[in-house]
Design a protein around this motif. Structure first.
Motif, PDB file in Angstrom:
ATOM      1  N   GLY A  76      -6.773  -9.384  -5.689  1.00  0.00           N
ATOM      2  CA  GLY A  76      -5.588  -8.572  -5.425  1.00  0.00           C
ATOM      3  C   GLY A  76      -5.423  -8.275  -3.939  1.00  0.00           C
ATOM      4  O   GLY A  76      -4.309  -8.329  -3.405  1.00  0.00           O
ATOM      5  N   ALA A  77      -6.537  -7.973  -3.258  1.00  0.00           N
ATOM      6  CA  ALA A  77      -6.469  -7.685  -1.820  1.00  0.00           C
ATOM      7  C   ALA A  77      -6.044  -8.922  -1.034  1.00  0.00           C
ATOM      8  O   ALA A  77      -5.279  -8.828  -0.061  1.00  0.00           O
ATOM      9  CB  ALA A  77      -7.823  -7.186  -1.325  1.00  0.00           C
ATOM     10  N   GLY A  78      -6.538 -10.089  -1.440  1.00  0.00           N
ATOM     11  CA  GLY A  78      -6.153 -11.317  -0.752  1.00  0.00           C
ATOM     12  C   GLY A  78      -4.666 -11.594  -0.876  1.00  0.00           C
ATOM     13  O   GLY A  78      -4.006 -11.998   0.096  1.00  0.00           O
ATOM     14  N   ILE A  79      -4.117 -11.360  -2.073  1.00  0.00           N
ATOM     15  CA  ILE A  79      -2.684 -11.577  -2.286  1.00  0.00           C
ATOM     16  C   ILE A  79      -1.865 -10.548  -1.519  1.00  0.00           C
ATOM     17  O   ILE A  79      -0.878 -10.885  -0.849  1.00  0.00           O
ATOM     18  CB  ILE A  79      -2.369 -11.525  -3.794  1.00  0.00           C
ATOM     19  CG1 ILE A  79      -3.077 -12.680  -4.526  1.00  0.00           C
ATOM     20  CG2 ILE A  79      -0.864 -11.597  -4.028  1.00  0.00           C
ATOM     21  CD1 ILE A  79      -2.992 -12.587  -6.036  1.00  0.00           C
ATOM     22  N   TYR A  80      -2.257  -9.289  -1.602  1.00  0.00           N
ATOM     23  CA  TYR A  80      -1.529  -8.227  -0.902  1.00  0.00           C
ATOM     24  C   TYR A  80      -1.597  -8.433   0.613  1.00  0.00           C
ATOM     25  O   TYR A  80      -0.623  -8.187   1.332  1.00  0.00           O
ATOM     26  CB  TYR A  80      -2.123  -6.871  -1.278  1.00  0.00           C
ATOM     27  CG  TYR A  80      -1.311  -5.693  -0.820  1.00  0.00           C
ATOM     28  CD1 TYR A  80      -0.400  -5.080  -1.669  1.00  0.00           C
ATOM     29  CD2 TYR A  80      -1.457  -5.173   0.464  1.00  0.00           C
ATOM     30  CE1 TYR A  80       0.353  -3.982  -1.259  1.00  0.00           C
ATOM     31  CE2 TYR A  80      -0.711  -4.080   0.892  1.00  0.00           C
ATOM     32  CZ  TYR A  80       0.190  -3.497   0.024  1.00  0.00           C
ATOM     33  OH  TYR A  80       0.931  -2.421   0.452  1.00  0.00           O
ATOM     34  N   GLY A  81      -2.758  -8.885   1.100  1.00  0.00           N
ATOM     35  CA  GLY A  81      -2.940  -9.056   2.535  1.00  0.00           C
ATOM     36  C   GLY A  81      -2.081 -10.126   3.148  1.00  0.00           C
ATOM     37  O   GLY A  81      -1.866 -10.128   4.370  1.00  0.00           O
ATOM     38  N   ARG A 136      -5.586  -1.034   8.359  1.00  0.00           N
ATOM     39  CA  ARG A 136      -4.439  -1.575   7.638  1.00  0.00           C
ATOM     40  C   ARG A 136      -4.560  -1.205   6.165  1.00  0.00           C
ATOM     41  O   ARG A 136      -5.655  -1.040   5.635  1.00  0.00           O
ATOM     42  CB  ARG A 136      -4.377  -3.095   7.811  1.00  0.00           C
ATOM     43  CG  ARG A 136      -4.091  -3.498   9.252  1.00  0.00           C
ATOM     44  CD  ARG A 136      -3.988  -4.996   9.398  1.00  0.00           C
ATOM     45  NE  ARG A 136      -3.807  -5.371  10.790  1.00  0.00           N
ATOM     46  CZ  ARG A 136      -2.638  -5.441  11.414  1.00  0.00           C
ATOM     47  NH1 ARG A 136      -1.536  -5.156  10.751  1.00  0.00           N
ATOM     48  NH2 ARG A 136      -2.564  -5.785  12.684  1.00  0.00           N
ATOM     49  N   LEU A 137      -3.422  -1.122   5.512  1.00  0.00           N
ATOM     50  CA  LEU A 137      -3.405  -0.595   4.156  1.00  0.00           C
ATOM     51  C   LEU A 137      -4.284  -1.409   3.214  1.00  0.00           C
ATOM     52  O   LEU A 137      -5.020  -0.850   2.391  1.00  0.00           O
ATOM     53  CB  LEU A 137      -1.950  -0.581   3.670  1.00  0.00           C
ATOM     54  CG  LEU A 137      -1.569   0.322   2.492  1.00  0.00           C
ATOM     55  CD1 LEU A 137      -2.086  -0.190   1.179  1.00  0.00           C
ATOM     56  CD2 LEU A 137      -2.044   1.746   2.735  1.00  0.00           C
ATOM     57  N   VAL A 138      -4.244  -2.723   3.328  1.00  0.00           N
ATOM     58  CA  VAL A 138      -5.032  -3.551   2.427  1.00  0.00           C
ATOM     59  C   VAL A 138      -6.528  -3.340   2.650  1.00  0.00           C
ATOM     60  O   VAL A 138      -7.328  -3.402   1.705  1.00  0.00           O
ATOM     61  CB  VAL A 138      -4.649  -5.038   2.589  1.00  0.00           C
ATOM     62  CG1 VAL A 138      -5.022  -5.572   3.972  1.00  0.00           C
ATOM     63  CG2 VAL A 138      -5.302  -5.883   1.505  1.00  0.00           C
ATOM     64  N   VAL A 139      -6.922  -3.044   3.881  1.00  0.00           N
ATOM     65  CA  VAL A 139      -8.332  -2.768   4.170  1.00  0.00           C
ATOM     66  C   VAL A 139      -8.739  -1.440   3.552  1.00  0.00           C
ATOM     67  O   VAL A 139      -9.809  -1.324   2.937  1.00  0.00           O
ATOM     68  CB  VAL A 139      -8.575  -2.777   5.690  1.00  0.00           C
ATOM     69  CG1 VAL A 139     -10.007  -2.359   6.014  1.00  0.00           C
ATOM     70  CG2 VAL A 139      -8.277  -4.155   6.272  1.00  0.00           C
ATOM     71  N   SER A 140      -7.894  -0.419   3.696  1.00  0.00           N
ATOM     72  CA  SER A 140      -8.174   0.863   3.050  1.00  0.00           C
ATOM     73  C   SER A 140      -8.311   0.703   1.547  1.00  0.00           C
ATOM     74  O   SER A 140      -9.196   1.304   0.914  1.00  0.00           O
ATOM     75  CB  SER A 140      -7.054   1.865   3.352  1.00  0.00           C
ATOM     76  OG  SER A 140      -6.982   2.167   4.724  1.00  0.00           O
ATOM     77  N   ALA A 165       0.295  -8.269  -6.638  1.00  0.00           N
ATOM     78  CA  ALA A 165      -1.036  -7.661  -6.553  1.00  0.00           C
ATOM     79  C   ALA A 165      -1.067  -6.311  -7.255  1.00  0.00           C
ATOM     80  O   ALA A 165      -2.001  -5.998  -8.009  1.00  0.00           O
ATOM     81  CB  ALA A 165      -1.448  -7.515  -5.090  1.00  0.00           C
ATOM     82  N   LEU A 166      -0.045  -5.491  -7.012  1.00  0.00           N
ATOM     83  CA  LEU A 166       0.010  -4.181  -7.653  1.00  0.00           C
ATOM     84  C   LEU A 166       0.160  -4.315  -9.164  1.00  0.00           C
ATOM     85  O   LEU A 166      -0.555  -3.658  -9.929  1.00  0.00           O
ATOM     86  CB  LEU A 166       1.171  -3.374  -7.069  1.00  0.00           C
ATOM     87  CG  LEU A 166       1.416  -2.000  -7.706  1.00  0.00           C
ATOM     88  CD1 LEU A 166       0.207  -1.091  -7.521  1.00  0.00           C
ATOM     89  CD2 LEU A 166       2.668  -1.356  -7.120  1.00  0.00           C
ATOM     90  N   ALA A 167       1.087  -5.164  -9.604  1.00  0.00           N
ATOM     91  CA  ALA A 167       1.343  -5.305 -11.040  1.00  0.00           C
ATOM     92  C   ALA A 167       0.111  -5.829 -11.777  1.00  0.00           C
ATOM     93  O   ALA A 167      -0.170  -5.399 -12.906  1.00  0.00           O
ATOM     94  CB  ALA A 167       2.531  -6.246 -11.265  1.00  0.00           C
ATOM     95  N   GLY A 168      -0.641  -6.738 -11.149  1.00  0.00           N
ATOM     96  CA  GLY A 168      -1.836  -7.266 -11.793  1.00  0.00           C
ATOM     97  C   GLY A 168      -2.874  -6.192 -12.048  1.00  0.00           C
ATOM     98  O   GLY A 168      -3.461  -6.112 -13.144  1.00  0.00           O
TER      99      GLY A 168
END
Length: 522
Positions: free
Chosen positions: A113-118, A259-263, A476-479
């Motif tokens: 999910g983080a990889g997709i969001y990033g 960055r948000l994805v890192v948090s 990413a969020l929906a998953g």
């Protein structure tokens, strides 16, 4: 060495002389895969356009590997692979039981999910500075910590994930990121030093660092060695890494800066590695000492829960509020460790897996909300429900889950922990969990009313249509929301996994026999 042996004298039976079964390579494949892909991405750091094209499918493969490993362990029991020609306890062993495999699979899903969001959250500069290589290397450290059977190796994998986290934390080199990184690094280095000191002390007492060997020898040394001092050092070190009271102040000072994805990745995974280490060392290796420290752990758990959620309620910045909710959740997990019963430990394991998914998703939702509303500040946000009802609905589901409301993933482990507390008469601990849930509901309800339901104050009627959200962020969020909802509606498989993993901690005979097949565990 992989698989079982029958005697420690005949090397032809100690070593696997025939080709190792393909499924057995899954014991080490996730860590090797992360390091390999991370190295490739590092060599291609200037090709920012193809890094997500390589990293996201690689994370998908990692999910398949860890799910395959979980299925393999579930079917065949605890598995061990020892490196080189040194037999245990001298050789470095990877020993995978249900607890390690379950956490590894959950963390891989979060990383995907983080990889997709990033892909949309990290710009070309961030990719050039190494977002995706650091992501793969931090996953190598996290998975190595979950899968190793050696305490010094656990320290090494902590160092790998810690170094990678430094790189992710300062991605972008903004002033606030550097400030947060200093606080994060200082406290984590203190915790790491305590971990190393405790490990040196342990080796001096036991003459071994193999967890299975320690589990066998602990009962023999309990009357003569100062094990309580050793366990207290480990408790302090891992409580600091997990952000438990009173050594949790580094987390809210740093998690809102990168960055948000890192948090999101940090909130979902890093503190859970500390919880895993507490479960493994206190729950499996030193259960008698854990029992003696149980009241102290319970007090720390209750204060972590309550002070964390009170801190979240006092914040105006959504990211800071989520950071305090991470701390509050750590208290819930530590309550299960304090109870030490099968129900308590299984509730802690279940809640840790739930928190990995939901806290990551909450940060994703906060990032999308800031894209829509232009701010993380509750005083500035508003009208997000009107701007994107689908995102608002998914965020509300996550709010229900983190508050422990039915029927979402956070409901079931809290019920398990409350029941386990009442079963032993710890009504005040059960009350702390329930009060924390109530205050969490107020906290997320406040965010919902102010940021999503309240009309925006500065709506321009002549403004054109909003820029559509990047597809990757929504996916990413929906998953992750789908996982939370699915577990809430159908919790039995996860509950059964957590219960079996807890029994494996309380009775480590299968773990020991996987490493020393000729040993008879009393």
């Amino acid at each position: 060495m992989a698989g079982k042996s029958e005697t420690l004298q005949d090397l032809s039976t100690v070593y696997v002389m025939q080709p190792v079964a393909a499924a057995d390579w899954l014991i080490i494949a996730p860590v090797v895969w992360c390091i390999l892909v991370g190295a490739i991405l590092l060599m291609l750091r200037k090709r920012t356009d193809i890094q997500p094209v390589i990293a996201i499918p690689a994370l998908g493969v990692l999910v398949l590997m860890t799910l395959g490993l979980l299925a393999h362990v579930f079917e065949n029991g605890t598995l061990t692979m020892t490196m080189g020609r040194w037999l245990p306890p001298f050789g470095i062993s990877f020993t995978v039981d249900l607890l390690g495999a379950f956490f590894a699979a959950t963390s891989a899903l979060v990383a995907l999910g983080a990889g997709i969001y990033g892909r949309s959250d990290v710009d070309d500069t961030g990719r050039r500075y190494g977002f995706y290589p650091f992501l793969m290397l931090i996953m190598a450290g996290i998975l190595g910590a979950f899968l190793t059977g050696d305490i010094f190796n656990l320290y090494v994998w902590f160092e790998v994930l810690l170094i990678s986290s430094f790189g992710l934390l300062v991605l972008g080199s903004e002033r606030k990121q550097l400030d947060g990184a200093v606080k994060y690094a200082f406290l984590n280095l203190i915790a790491t030093t305590l971990f190393l000191v405790a490990t040196g002390y342990l080796y001096g007492l036991f003459g071994t660092l193999n967890m299975a060997d320690i589990a066998v020898k602990a009962s023999e040394l309990r009357g003569t060695a100062p094990l309580m001092t050793l366990v207290t050092l480990y408790l302090l070190a891992f409580a600091m890494k997990a952000a438990a009271f009173p050594v949790n102040f580094w987390l809210p000072a740093s998690y809102h800066t990168p960055r948000l994805v890192v948090s999101a990745l940090f909130a979902g995974l890093l503190t859970k590695v500390g919880i895993y280490a507490l479960l493994r060392i206190l729950g499996m290796l030193f259960p008698v000492e854990r029992e003696e420290l149980s009241f102290l752990i319970a007090i720390a758990a209750a204060l972590t829960m309550l002070l964390g959620v009170i801190g979240a309620l006092a914040q105006n910045d959504i990211r800071r509020s989520l950071g305090f909710l991470v701390i509050s959740g750590i208290g819930v997990m530590m309550a299960g460790l304090a109870l030490g019963s099968p129900a308590g430990l299984s509730g802690a394991i279940f809640y840790a897996a739930h928190s990995m998914v939901v806290m990551t998703a909450l940060y994703f939702a906060a990032g999308i909300g800031a894209r829509l509303g232009g701010s993380f500040e509750l005083t500035s946000a508003g009208g997000l429900y009107v701007k994107n009802a689908f995102i608002a609905a998914m965020t509300l589901m996550l709010f229900f889950s983190v508050a422990g409301l039915p029927l979402f993933s956070g409901f079931w482990p809290k019920i398990m922990l409350v029941k386990a507390s009442l079963d032993i008469g710890a009504w005040w601990l059960a009350g702390s969990i329930l009060v924390t849930g109530f205050l969490t509901t107020i906290t997320v309800g406040r965010i919902w009313v102010l940021a999503y339901w309240r009309p925006a104050a500065d709506v321009d009627p002549d403004a054109g249509p909003m820029t559509p959200l990047p597809m990757g962020t929504t996916i990413a969020l929906a998953g992750l929301v789908a996982i939370s909802v699915a577990v809430g509606v159908w919790p039995e498989p996860v509950m059964a996994l957590a219960q079996d993993a807890a029994l494996g901690l309380l009775d480590p005979s299968a773990y020991v026999l996987s490493v020393f097949p000729a040993e008879v565990t009393q």
